[in-house]
Design a protein around this motif. Sequence first.
Motif, short mmCIF file in Angstrom:
data_model
loop_
_atom_site.label_atom_id
_atom_site.label_comp_id
_atom_site.label_asym_id
_atom_site.label_seq_id
_atom_site.Cartn_x
_atom_site.Cartn_y
_atom_site.Cartn_z
N PRO A 727 -4.05 -1.40 -5.08
CA PRO A 727 -2.71 -1.91 -4.77
C PRO A 727 -2.18 -1.24 -3.50
CG PRO A 727 -2.86 -1.27 -7.07
CD PRO A 727 -4.12 -0.81 -6.40
N ASP A 728 -1.42 -1.99 -2.70
CA ASP A 728 -0.94 -1.46 -1.42
C ASP A 728 -0.14 -0.17 -1.56
OD1 ASP A 728 -1.38 -3.87 0.76
OD2 ASP A 728 -1.11 -4.61 -1.26
N TRP A 729 0.68 -0.10 -2.63
CA TRP A 729 1.52 1.09 -2.76
C TRP A 729 0.68 2.35 -2.94
CZ3 TRP A 729 1.62 4.16 -7.17
CH2 TRP A 729 1.10 3.60 -8.34
N GLU A 730 -0.45 2.20 -3.62
CA GLU A 730 -1.32 3.37 -3.80
C GLU A 730 -1.93 3.79 -2.47
OE1 GLU A 730 -4.31 3.35 -6.86
OE2 GLU A 730 -3.00 2.31 -8.27
N ILE A 731 -2.32 2.78 -1.68
CA ILE A 731 -2.95 3.09 -0.39
C ILE A 731 -1.95 3.81 0.53
CG2 ILE A 731 -4.13 2.14 1.63
CD1 ILE A 731 -4.94 -0.27 -0.10
N ILE A 732 -0.73 3.26 0.59
CA ILE A 732 0.28 3.87 1.47
C ILE A 732 0.58 5.30 1.01
CG2 ILE A 732 2.61 3.66 2.43
CD1 ILE A 732 2.42 0.64 1.66
N ARG A 733 0.72 5.45 -0.32
CA ARG A 733 0.98 6.78 -0.87
C ARG A 733 -0.14 7.77 -0.48
NH1 ARG A 733 -0.30 7.18 -6.97
NH2 ARG A 733 -2.35 7.02 -5.99
N ASP A 734 -1.38 7.31 -0.63
CA ASP A 734 -2.51 8.19 -0.34
C ASP A 734 -2.55 8.57 1.14
OD1 ASP A 734 -3.06 7.90 -2.98
OD2 ASP A 734 -4.83 6.62 -2.71
N ILE A 735 -2.27 7.59 2.01
CA ILE A 735 -2.27 7.89 3.44
C ILE A 735 -1.16 8.90 3.76
CG2 ILE A 735 -1.78 6.93 5.74
CD1 ILE A 735 -3.27 4.41 4.89
N ALA A 736 0.03 8.66 3.18
CA ALA A 736 1.15 9.58 3.42
C ALA A 736 0.77 10.99 2.96
CB ALA A 736 2.39 9.10 2.68
N ASN A 737 0.11 11.06 1.83
CA ASN A 737 -0.26 12.39 1.32
C ASN A 737 -1.31 13.08 2.18
OD1 ASN A 737 1.64 12.38 -0.67
ND2 ASN A 737 0.27 11.57 -2.26
N ARG A 738 -2.23 12.28 2.76
CA ARG A 738 -3.20 12.87 3.69
C ARG A 738 -2.49 13.44 4.92
NH1 ARG A 738 -8.97 12.45 2.08
NH2 ARG A 738 -8.59 11.52 0.06
N LEU A 739 -1.32 12.86 5.19
CA LEU A 739 -0.54 13.35 6.33
C LEU A 739 0.44 14.44 5.89
CD1 LEU A 739 0.10 9.85 7.94
CD2 LEU A 739 -1.21 11.69 9.03
N GLY A 740 0.28 14.89 4.66
CA GLY A 740 1.07 16.03 4.18
C GLY A 740 2.41 15.69 3.57
N ALA A 741 2.60 14.42 3.13
CA ALA A 741 3.92 14.03 2.62
C ALA A 741 4.22 14.59 1.23
CB ALA A 741 4.03 12.51 2.59
N ASP A 744 4.64 11.95 -5.04
CA ASP A 744 3.99 11.98 -6.36
C ASP A 744 4.29 10.73 -7.20
OD1 ASP A 744 6.61 12.50 -6.70
OD2 ASP A 744 6.36 14.45 -7.71
N TYR A 745 4.45 9.57 -6.56
CA TYR A 745 4.67 8.34 -7.32
C TYR A 745 3.42 8.02 -8.14
CZ TYR A 745 7.93 7.86 -3.41
OH TYR A 745 8.88 8.08 -2.45
N THR A 746 3.63 7.75 -9.42
CA THR A 746 2.48 7.37 -10.24
C THR A 746 2.56 5.91 -10.68
OG1 THR A 746 3.63 8.14 -12.20
CG2 THR A 746 2.14 9.70 -11.15
N HIS A 747 3.71 5.30 -10.46
CA HIS A 747 3.90 3.90 -10.89
C HIS A 747 4.98 3.30 -9.98
CE1 HIS A 747 5.30 0.57 -13.51
NE2 HIS A 747 4.03 0.52 -13.83
N PRO A 748 4.90 2.00 -9.72
CA PRO A 748 5.93 1.40 -8.85
C PRO A 748 7.36 1.65 -9.34
CG PRO A 748 4.14 -0.15 -9.19
CD PRO A 748 3.84 1.03 -10.05
N SER A 749 7.53 1.84 -10.65
CA SER A 749 8.90 2.07 -11.15
C SER A 749 9.48 3.36 -10.59
CB SER A 749 8.92 2.09 -12.67
OG SER A 749 8.07 3.11 -13.14
N ASP A 750 8.63 4.34 -10.28
CA ASP A 750 9.12 5.58 -9.66
C ASP A 750 9.73 5.27 -8.29
OD1 ASP A 750 7.88 6.77 -11.79
OD2 ASP A 750 6.10 7.39 -10.66
#
Lengths: 984, 181
Positions: A727-741, A744-750
């Motif tokens: 899912p796109d939200w997971e990809i964006i989250r992972d990229i942000a985290n690789r950039l040090g963001a 910790d979203y685990t579900h879209p409801s967060d």
Amino acid sequence: MSEFTIKINGSETKATKDQTILNLLTDSPEQVPHVCYHPSLGPIETCDTCIVKVNGEFVRACSTTLKDGDEIDTNSDEVKEAQVIGMDRILFNHELYCTVCDYNNGGCEVHNTVKEMKINHQSIPFDHKPYEKDNSNPFYRYDPDQCILCGRCVEACQDVQVTETLSIDWERDRPRVIWDKDVPINESSCVSCGHCSTVCPCNAMMEKGMEGEAGYMTGINRETLRPMIEITKSVETGYGSILAISDMEAAMREQKIKKTKTVCTYCGVGCSFDVWTKGRKILKVDPQIEAPANGISTCIKGKFGWDFVNSEERLTKPLIRDGDSFREASWDEAYNLIASKFTEIKEQYGSQALTFISSSKCTNEESYLMQKLARGVIGTNNIDNCSRYCQTPATMGLFRTVGHGGDSGTIKDIEKSELVIVIGSNTSESHPVLATRVKRSHKLHNQKLIVADLRKHEMADRADMFIQPRAGSDLVWLSAVTKYILDQGWADYDFLQKHVNGLDTFNENLEKFTLDYAEKATGLSQDTLIQLAETISQSKSVCVLWAMGVTQHMGGSDTSTAISNMLLVTGNYGRPGVGSYPLRGHNNVQGASDFGSMPDRLPSYERVADVKVRSKYEQAWGVKIPEEPGLNNHEMVQGIHDGNVKAMYLKGEDMGIVDSNINHVHAAYKKLDFFVVQDLFLTRTAQFADVVLPASPSLEKEGTFTNTERRIQRLYQVMEPLGDSKPDWEIIRDIANRLGAGWDYTHPSDIMAEAAQLAPLFAGVSYERLEGYKSLQWPVAEDGTDTPILFTDGFPFEDKKARLYPVDWTEPKEFGEEYDIHVNNGRLLEHFHEGNMTYQSKGITSKTPNTFLEVSHELAKERGLKDGTLVRLSSPYGSVKVQCLITDRVKGKEVYLPMNDSGEAAINLLTSSYSDKDTDTPAYKETSAKLEILKEEGVNPLPKTNFRYGNPQPQVGVGVEKKWARKDYIFPGDVVEKEREQHG
Amino acid sequence: MAKAIKNIHKLSLSEEEKRSNDLREVEDALIENKAAILQTLEIMNHMQDKGLLALLNGLFGQGDKVLNIAVKAIDKPENTNTLKNLLLLLGTLGIINVKQLEPFLLKINAGIARVADYKDTEEKTSYFDLVRSLKDPEINKAITILMQFLKGMGQDTEPYEKTTQDTPEKRVNQTKDKTLE
């Protein structure tokens, strides 16, 4: 509503005027059986199973309204006898082989009514009808042998979908449903919207995806199935035991069939429905009565267009450019490469060298994360989405005048409006389900319909008044009509005085828009203009629907403003049944902008330039947000050409096909240092990327979409992501985290919870409040109160007053005399956009395999064009090759090129980089070209199985009077009475 | 200068890697479901011993054919009648009240036992004997029971029948009496 007392079987109860007996009884323990009645269709009166006695007379409970003092009898012997006669006649037409029937899923109304009435045997045995099954349509089939002739499908086709294809031929010895004038389904005007199979109470009209799949024993070979049915019938000791076994089998099916609510991923109407799946196999799409936007309605794409989800061409692994080809890579490698490149570019050129494009196909949560990535992690406002290509000008027009950039009300308001004006919108093809509501109100409830368009499409065909102003001149006639209304004193002065500012300046600016001037500019006669002004000012409620025919011009924002001005002058805001409706094109065009994927606005349309707003987000995110608004899509492309933009991260948008002047866009892509594209397929755009990330479509994830009514709806996960896609939200989250963001979203409801805290329009939005088919229309107050109708408490400005905003006409762009053909462009019903998803459907592709050029008879005659002639259209920006289709939908030198092609016929090879002066939305509709013949003879590009060749047979409802007029028909009540007389 | 490309080199795993991945997956599944798998193996062993596996193999292997033959065999009047009778009998069994029947059956049993003793008797019963035997409490009781039974047998049970075609009126009765529930 007046209440009165009636008696049911001797006991008193309250009823209201206009309530039918069936309606009253659904809430009482004294139920009556019924088969043909459907809450969304109303009484059809064909099945005769709901017969009761009112004051001693036999009547149908579904169609009889109550009167004060009525005495109703629902359970005497005579009543039961009459009902049984009705059911017997149904069973004469329908064979009960439930356990081996694909429709035996607990919802079969024939099965359930037989059980409810405790019928054990039939007195008139079932008899086959002399007709074959019609399997010709790719999506559904009709089995006359099982058809009980209830007419629900006809009612839905004639009066809900209003395509007017189906009817029942009551004249035959054995009546049946027929298409057009009795042709095979696939050669008729049927648009495959699926209404008929959705409302069919049994297995007569059924989705092909269900066949042989739904039951445990329904996949059995045909030659074995028939004797099995015979066995079941000959050993039956009464329906009681058969029904018990089939009920058990139906219960067992629950184990293998999953039913998941989702929201359609095609247009902005926002249809929601259950998807029935067995593993990854989609059995059917099952719309629900309680779906807020669409109820039981769907179009061909929403009902049948989901093959793309399981397409072989789906990307299942990240791709990394390696010389002249891509190679599949691991997520880790792709993420690391993206992180290091983004960091490197940011360090070398600064944050402003990076750009982000969000998708209107993705969820609100994903739009929110994408802008948060751009602003909060990279530190740039260079974030935009594809509404830049369609409805941003409408949003601008509404911001200027009424303060909220969304539809004023709901689809129900459009439905009940006295006058609907459609400007530059091919509604029945681009927003099919919404169009059905207009078509229905127009057909049955005297709604008036005015259509302004270049093409004579279906809505134009149906209109009371169809006007064809010169391309791009809508602002002029709108302003002239508004002026005339003011001049005649027909304006709503009370409304203007209480709720609107700026009348004087507005009036001054209107001076030039005289009838004389408008006649010259638009080509509409003064009489027509006066007639328009009269109709509009005399109507108690007016809704204006508009789309790309208005916005995709150099003056798109201004024309949208003129529409809103006219509505203000006539007092058509802030109450039910009125307002402005800029129809949103994609499923989440509204939401993509709502949740902040805009260069100058944060979520909730709060301005980036506003220091208070910025500091709110800075505090919440713990970062610094740049105060300068960023680049929009159009400026990003220019920025690449100018060398300022070095990297782009784009998701869910085939921008290389749908942006205008794509040769120019492609040239820009080639200059990028680093390009990341996230999509389902290796789209034309993705072919230019350095990294392609495999995303998951709506069926494989959770989230929310916001439709054209500002309605936020939840989608649930139907199946697991295909392969390694995410899912796109997971990809964006992972990229942000690789950039040090450190997200910790685990579900879209967060994500929604965070957005709701920050964005005032969504303060009360939560996943709990959106559970199942529940929805919320923004603004949503903290306590969860939503706003179906905007502006009932004034307009969102400081003094609560709307503003009349003076605008002037921007004359459309001319490319020069040699470019003498005006090239109109837009969508087709059956394909979505460039067709990346819909061409994956074999059924759709069989009916519409490619795009075509609609050419008028006049032009065909002048240039010697025929169906199938291959022509080249050339503009100063590029050229296309396409085959002609001669039609009366277009006139003169205006041609229409649908956008469903990503090859040599892609419309945007012709379009220019001129754009709306206020929002940079490309002026797609201001395109002209010269035409040359490449090959005179060719095959007609539109197969004969396309619905456009059909021959609809309009009528109201199923024509039950014709059934009643048959010689062999006697009303069951009369049969009973006659018998009683004979027996004394 | 990145031009548009369409070629994709698939991430191809070597045969060896694929095999080890697959094995790993199977191994994981085995370990996760250890108890169930061991028990299944035991059951399968028994089935193997009884020749059941071979039978099932044939059945599943030729599923469509077998089903077709079976269905065609059943679809003959005498066979469908057997099924029908079975279903009817099953239905009838359901309505017999065994609790009430038990004492009656015991009595019949006692009667049969007695008859068995007397089966070849030469003794004859005259009318007079018959009337006199009414005074015998055992015989009197038996006659009373039989009279009640005959009375019950004479009652109308038509609405309860499953085998006859019904008329609308009868259905109305069924519906009202809830005899189908």
